[in-house]
Design an enzyme around this catalytic site. Sequence first.
Site, PDB file in Angstrom:
ATOM      1  N   ASP A  40     -11.235   2.866   3.796  1.00 42.45           N
ATOM      2  CA  ASP A  40     -11.174   1.570   3.539  1.00 42.45           C
ATOM      3  C   ASP A  40     -12.762   1.321   3.561  1.00 42.45           C
ATOM      4  OD1 ASP A  40      -9.136  -0.425   3.441  1.00 42.45           O
ATOM      5  OD2 ASP A  40      -8.713  -0.393   5.400  1.00 42.45           O
TER       6      ASP A  40
ATOM      7  N   GLN B 225      -4.501  -1.450   9.596  1.00 45.20           N
ATOM      8  CA  GLN B 225      -4.434  -2.961   8.999  1.00 45.20           C
ATOM      9  C   GLN B 225      -5.259  -3.862   9.629  1.00 45.20           C
ATOM     10  OE1 GLN B 225      -3.161  -3.505   5.838  1.00 45.20           O
ATOM     11  NE2 GLN B 225      -4.042  -5.395   6.155  1.00 45.20           N
TER      12      GLN B 225
ATOM     13  N   LYS C 185       0.692  -1.128   0.034  1.00 49.91           N
ATOM     14  CA  LYS C 185      -0.207   0.026   0.037  1.00 49.91           C
ATOM     15  C   LYS C 185       0.812   1.197   0.068  1.00 49.91           C
ATOM     16  CE  LYS C 185      -3.835  -2.395   2.068  1.00 49.91           C
ATOM     17  NZ  LYS C 185      -4.415  -3.016   3.299  1.00 49.91           N
TER      18      LYS C 185
END
Length: 291
Positions: A120, A97, A53
Amino acid sequence: MPARIIDGNALSAKLRGELATKAAALTAQGTQPCLAVILVGGDPASAVYVRNKVAGCEKAGIKSLKFEYPQDAAPADVLGKIAELNADPSVHGILVQLPLPKHFDEKAVLEAIKVEKDVDGFHAENVGRLSQGQEAFIPCTPNGVMEMLKSIEAPLRGAEAVVIGRSNIVGKPMAMLLTAAGATVTVCHSGTRDLNFHTRRADILVAAIGKPKFVTGDMVKPGAIVIDVGINRLQDGPDAGKLCGDVDFDSAKEVAGAITPVPGGVGPMTITMLLVNTVVSAERALAKSRG
Ligand code: NDP
């Protein structure tokens, strides 16, 4: 005739090129898109995802900030960092994460992220907005799948779509997006009776199960579009250590009309959509600052 391969790497490269142009234009106006990534604990797979990422950000001209915490980190410390990033106007996206260590309340952590920075798309408010067809950050994996379907001009309206998996991050939002696009959607899970009955009538079959090579060619309708979300590392046999999807690619490709490979399918698209969401967030922040 073997299936057409839907190449996630090629589509990602095209979209990331477009993104880099947008990011450069924003930077020239004093708003460089910025993504903050929080990693807690030493899970090797999570570390790889975060590395990819961050690398994706750099290549697209998006600034990235990485905050790492040990496995035994105090949840209050991570929540404190999220509050700090929420308040920082130069940060446009915040990503924690997953999975988090067991002593964390994952839901509380996700809910602590400001909705406008939830790139997200896991915050309950974004999920609710998505379900109502309102402007929202869409979870990156199912959003990437929709881009892949768009890239092959898949006819969605009236199509029979079957999604195997009902997780919050893939299966459920995938079903919402396909429904919104006009497909008739069936969601299957571990309690589904006669899974093959459902899969064999799917024009679009999405596998998000977490079981290597679970969907075999005999479960696929001839000519169907097969989207393999799974990322599994094979444990045994001659291919031990290699990545594979939830679909048995070799048998499914002989029956399907189009299919995504693993690796090189949905995986790169997930990161691309995260970058898209970050740039969109920066665009919204700039527009807001100008009133
Ligand atoms: P989860 O474990 O959260 O969900 C798996 C789903 O599969 C559950 O709904 C489960 O049903 C269902 N399932 C399990 N066994 C069966 C079965 N025998 N028959 C039918 N359904 C079954 O996984 P995720 O959604 O998080 O991830 C799915 C896969 O996608 C994984 O391989 C993951 O690594 C991968 N992934 C890939 C991403 C990418 O970027 N390409 C991003 C995110 C995930 P039930 O609810 O009843 O337990």
